[in-house]
Write a protein that holds these residues in place. Structure first.
Motif, PDB file in Angstrom:
ATOM      1  N   ALA A 108      -2.571  -3.486   5.188  1.00 36.18           N
ATOM      2  CA  ALA A 108      -1.892  -4.799   5.821  1.00 36.18           C
ATOM      3  C   ALA A 108      -0.438  -4.624   6.128  1.00 36.18           C
ATOM      4  O   ALA A 108      -0.097  -4.973   7.149  1.00 36.18           O
ATOM      5  CB  ALA A 108      -2.179  -6.027   4.976  1.00 36.18           C
ATOM      6  N   GLY A 109       0.526  -4.044   5.157  1.00 35.23           N
ATOM      7  CA  GLY A 109       1.837  -4.156   5.521  1.00 35.23           C
ATOM      8  C   GLY A 109       2.356  -3.075   6.327  1.00 35.23           C
ATOM      9  O   GLY A 109       3.531  -2.953   6.392  1.00 35.23           O
ATOM     10  N   PHE A 110       1.517  -2.182   6.686  1.00 36.10           N
ATOM     11  CA  PHE A 110       2.045  -0.758   7.263  1.00 36.10           C
ATOM     12  C   PHE A 110       3.135  -1.046   8.407  1.00 36.10           C
ATOM     13  O   PHE A 110       4.367  -0.456   8.379  1.00 36.10           O
ATOM     14  CB  PHE A 110       0.918   0.072   7.608  1.00 36.10           C
ATOM     15  CG  PHE A 110       1.240   1.593   8.031  1.00 36.10           C
ATOM     16  CD1 PHE A 110       0.763   2.447   7.256  1.00 36.10           C
ATOM     17  CD2 PHE A 110       2.035   1.840   9.291  1.00 36.10           C
ATOM     18  CE1 PHE A 110       1.103   3.850   7.470  1.00 36.10           C
ATOM     19  CE2 PHE A 110       2.351   3.258   9.294  1.00 36.10           C
ATOM     20  CZ  PHE A 110       1.798   4.070   8.619  1.00 36.10           C
ATOM     21  N   ALA A 111       2.695  -1.664   9.345  1.00 34.80           N
ATOM     22  CA  ALA A 111       3.453  -1.852  10.612  1.00 34.80           C
ATOM     23  C   ALA A 111       4.767  -2.464  10.356  1.00 34.80           C
ATOM     24  O   ALA A 111       5.832  -2.042  10.860  1.00 34.80           O
ATOM     25  CB  ALA A 111       2.833  -2.542  11.651  1.00 34.80           C
ATOM     26  N   ASP A 112       4.811  -3.416   9.543  1.00 32.99           N
ATOM     27  CA  ASP A 112       6.043  -4.249   9.068  1.00 32.99           C
ATOM     28  C   ASP A 112       7.030  -3.348   8.244  1.00 32.99           C
ATOM     29  O   ASP A 112       8.061  -3.397   8.644  1.00 32.99           O
ATOM     30  CB  ASP A 112       5.394  -5.558   8.172  1.00 32.99           C
ATOM     31  CG  ASP A 112       4.868  -6.751   8.916  1.00 32.99           C
ATOM     32  OD1 ASP A 112       4.882  -6.308  10.124  1.00 32.99           O
ATOM     33  OD2 ASP A 112       4.363  -7.353   8.087  1.00 32.99           O
ATOM     34  N   ALA A 152      10.566  -2.229   9.504  1.00 37.05           N
ATOM     35  CA  ALA A 152      11.747  -2.702   8.674  1.00 37.05           C
ATOM     36  C   ALA A 152      12.656  -1.300   8.140  1.00 37.05           C
ATOM     37  O   ALA A 152      13.791  -1.352   8.350  1.00 37.05           O
ATOM     38  CB  ALA A 152      11.258  -3.275   7.489  1.00 37.05           C
ATOM     39  N   LEU A 153      11.686  -0.428   7.918  1.00 36.44           N
ATOM     40  CA  LEU A 153      12.437   1.010   7.523  1.00 36.44           C
ATOM     41  C   LEU A 153      13.099   1.571   8.631  1.00 36.44           C
ATOM     42  O   LEU A 153      14.379   2.109   8.720  1.00 36.44           O
ATOM     43  CB  LEU A 153      11.493   1.766   6.978  1.00 36.44           C
ATOM     44  CG  LEU A 153      11.045   1.526   5.217  1.00 36.44           C
ATOM     45  CD1 LEU A 153      10.048   2.196   4.779  1.00 36.44           C
ATOM     46  CD2 LEU A 153      12.271   1.483   4.305  1.00 36.44           C
ATOM     47  N   ALA A 209      14.421   0.241  11.245  1.00 36.32           N
ATOM     48  CA  ALA A 209      15.747  -0.437  11.414  1.00 36.32           C
ATOM     49  C   ALA A 209      16.770   0.042  10.905  1.00 36.32           C
ATOM     50  O   ALA A 209      18.050  -0.052  11.287  1.00 36.32           O
ATOM     51  CB  ALA A 209      15.735  -1.852  11.229  1.00 36.32           C
ATOM     52  N   LYS A 210      16.691   0.666   9.657  1.00 34.40           N
ATOM     53  CA  LYS A 210      17.655   1.205   8.895  1.00 34.40           C
ATOM     54  C   LYS A 210      18.080   2.787   9.314  1.00 34.40           C
ATOM     55  O   LYS A 210      19.013   3.346   8.563  1.00 34.40           O
ATOM     56  CB  LYS A 210      17.333   1.195   7.186  1.00 34.40           C
ATOM     57  CG  LYS A 210      17.367  -0.297   6.801  1.00 34.40           C
ATOM     58  CD  LYS A 210      17.028  -0.211   5.139  1.00 34.40           C
ATOM     59  CE  LYS A 210      16.248  -1.345   4.653  1.00 34.40           C
ATOM     60  NZ  LYS A 210      15.288  -0.964   3.562  1.00 34.40           N
ATOM     61  N   MET A 211      17.112   3.229  10.179  1.00 30.91           N
ATOM     62  CA  MET A 211      17.472   4.831  10.416  1.00 30.91           C
ATOM     63  C   MET A 211      18.656   5.113  11.210  1.00 30.91           C
ATOM     64  O   MET A 211      18.962   4.030  12.232  1.00 30.91           O
ATOM     65  CB  MET A 211      16.250   5.444  10.999  1.00 30.91           C
ATOM     66  CG  MET A 211      15.193   5.589  10.330  1.00 30.91           C
ATOM     67  SD  MET A 211      13.706   6.218  11.202  1.00 30.91           S
ATOM     68  CE  MET A 211      12.226   6.061  10.458  1.00 30.91           C
ATOM     69  N   SER A 212      19.233   6.055  11.237  1.00 30.81           N
ATOM     70  CA  SER A 212      20.469   6.503  12.065  1.00 30.81           C
ATOM     71  C   SER A 212      19.817   6.578  13.556  1.00 30.81           C
ATOM     72  O   SER A 212      18.863   6.964  13.437  1.00 30.81           O
ATOM     73  CB  SER A 212      21.298   7.577  11.559  1.00 30.81           C
ATOM     74  OG  SER A 212      20.617   8.701  11.549  1.00 30.81           O
ATOM     75  N   PRO A 213      20.515   6.471  14.449  1.00 27.32           N
ATOM     76  CA  PRO A 213      19.758   6.904  15.940  1.00 27.32           C
ATOM     77  C   PRO A 213      19.361   8.408  16.011  1.00 27.32           C
ATOM     78  O   PRO A 213      18.112   8.769  16.389  1.00 27.32           O
ATOM     79  CB  PRO A 213      20.844   6.422  16.917  1.00 27.32           C
ATOM     80  CG  PRO A 213      22.022   5.772  16.399  1.00 27.32           C
ATOM     81  CD  PRO A 213      21.666   5.970  14.869  1.00 27.32           C
ATOM     82  N   HIS A 222       9.587   6.077   5.762  1.00 28.90           N
ATOM     83  CA  HIS A 222       8.285   5.620   6.533  1.00 28.90           C
ATOM     84  C   HIS A 222       7.317   5.711   5.741  1.00 28.90           C
ATOM     85  O   HIS A 222       6.994   6.680   5.206  1.00 28.90           O
ATOM     86  CB  HIS A 222       8.344   6.556   8.005  1.00 28.90           C
ATOM     87  CG  HIS A 222       7.183   5.912   9.091  1.00 28.90           C
ATOM     88  ND1 HIS A 222       6.072   5.938   8.699  1.00 28.90           N
ATOM     89  CD2 HIS A 222       7.663   5.067  10.117  1.00 28.90           C
ATOM     90  CE1 HIS A 222       5.356   5.427   9.797  1.00 28.90           C
ATOM     91  NE2 HIS A 222       6.463   5.008  10.701  1.00 28.90           N
ATOM     92  N   PRO A 223       6.126   4.583   5.841  1.00 30.83           N
ATOM     93  CA  PRO A 223       5.137   4.674   5.082  1.00 30.83           C
ATOM     94  C   PRO A 223       4.117   5.830   5.422  1.00 30.83           C
ATOM     95  O   PRO A 223       3.229   6.054   4.347  1.00 30.83           O
ATOM     96  CB  PRO A 223       4.342   3.349   5.533  1.00 30.83           C
ATOM     97  CG  PRO A 223       5.133   2.834   6.911  1.00 30.83           C
ATOM     98  CD  PRO A 223       6.369   3.465   6.754  1.00 30.83           C
TER      99      PRO A 223
END
Ligand SMILES: [Fe+2]
Ligand SMILES: [Fe+2]
Length: 359
Positions: A68-72, A76-77, A79-83, A198-199
């Motif tokens: 269920a939470g995969f996409a979220d 969320a993760l 958003a924390k990655m460097s470009p 990433h999940p």
């Protein structure tokens, strides 16, 4: 090093990246279906039937479903990655998807074109697995709005013809090295779950057991046709071993952020993967590359530098850029040729072929 032209920022970029062929991108293949149809696995019948029973049992039938939470979690993760990391991760998703789908298309086409029941059944099982793998990767691209139209990819991609024996050497190796790469990453995140960015990496262990079994299938086919493992064919085996290992090394060192984000040094990661793959290929190949030969690592480094210079030339463009690219491509080919002549280790084949994924 990053060039704007390489970046994936739209669904069109992702599709172009999947379709475009270069030296390091996954290719699509066709082969001689009549020769595939004529294969006999009688010499390895007992091991073959045991393997087919595993495919039929399909222990991964429920594995490639997202919780269920995969996409979220993914978003969320991310958003924390460097470009840079985000770009390398997108590149990883696109090239992995292309490579999974390449297997899916090839295995399906072989299945459609043969009547030999052993080969048909095998190809059907492997296409089933690769289709799940490709779909699972595509879901992760879709989270970013970058899903790839697989029907279009199948129609637009260039197909390279490979004789069956080249399919066996190349595909066997890519399945086994694929296993080694995924299991090494999975083990790293087992030790350092805090690094998992990433999940999708939670799925890698059971995923790469599929690849391991695909490799087992090609190992058995080759062991059933021992002439593929003797004489002049040994030179082809050396060629494919070196091509697959060297390509991986150059690619991993061209874009090192992904491995670094995993807490892995690209060189030690690659050598771990080579060592695992070398141990596995003892089941079928009469030669192994000598990973500890001093010229082996040194020349991989040289090859990486040549590829980087050639890439700079390509990015610069124009006559000077073109010449620079041509010069360093020839230099890379010369390094590759030199590596080809590094003495290999010989390997006596075991009485039985099958291995269990224990790494
Ligand atoms: Fe796969
Ligand atoms: Fe596979």
């Amino acid at each position: 090093m990053h060039h704007a032209a390489d970046e994936i920022t739209s669904v069109e970029d992702a599709a172009r990246k999947a379709i475009t062929d270069n030296l390091f991108s996954p290719r699509f293949y066709t082969t001689d279906y009549a020769a595939m149809d004529a294969l006999s696995v009688e010499p390895v019948r007992a091991e073959w039937d045991a393997m087919m029973a595993e495919y039929e049992g399909d222990n991964n039938h429920d594995h490639f479903q997202r919780d269920a939470g995969f996409a979220d979690e993914a978003l969320a993760l991310s958003a924390k990655m460097s470009p840079e990391l985000k770009q390398e991760f997108l590149d990883f998703l696109v090239s992995s998807l292309t490579s999974e789908f390449s297997g899916c298309v090839l295995y399906n086409e072989i299945k459609r074109n043969v009547s030999n029941p052993d080969i048909r059944q095998l190809m059907e099982y492997m296409a089933r697995d690769e289709s799940r793998h490709a779909g699972f990767l595509n879901s992760s691209l879709k989270d970013y709005g970058l899903g790839i139209d697989l029907g279009n990819l199948k129609r637009s991609k260039h197909y390279t013809y490979f004789k069956p024996k080249y399919i066996f050497y190349a595909t066997y190796l890519s399945e086994k090295i694929g296993y080694a790469r995924y299991i090494r990453i999975f083990r790293q995140f087992e030790k350092h779950p805090e690094l998992r960015f990433h999940p999708i990496f939670r799925w890698f262990q059971r995923w790469c057991n599929d690849e391991f079994r695909h490799g087992e299938s090609f190992a058995l086919i080759m062991r059933a046709h021992p002439h593929l493992l003797r004489g002049g064919n040994v030179l082809w085996i050396r060629f494919f071993l070196l091509a697959v290992y060297a390509t991986m090394y150059v690619r991993d060192h061209h874009r090192p952020e992904l491995k670094q984000a995993m807490g892995l040094d690209p060189t030690s990661y690659d050598f771990d993967v080579f060592r695992i793959t070398n141990e596995i290929t003892r089941q079928v190949f009469p030669v192994l590359l000598d990973l500890d030969h001093p010229a082996f690592h040194a020349n991989l480094e040289r090859l990486t530098r040549c590829a980087a210079r050639a890439d700079e030339g390509k990015a610069a463009g124009g006559l000077a850029g073109g010449l620079k690219r041509a010069f360093w491509s020839v230099a890379a080919a010369a390094v590759f040729a030199r590596m080809y002549f590094i003495p290999v280790k010989s390997n006596a084949l075991p009485a039985t072929t099958r291995l269990v994924p224990r790494w």
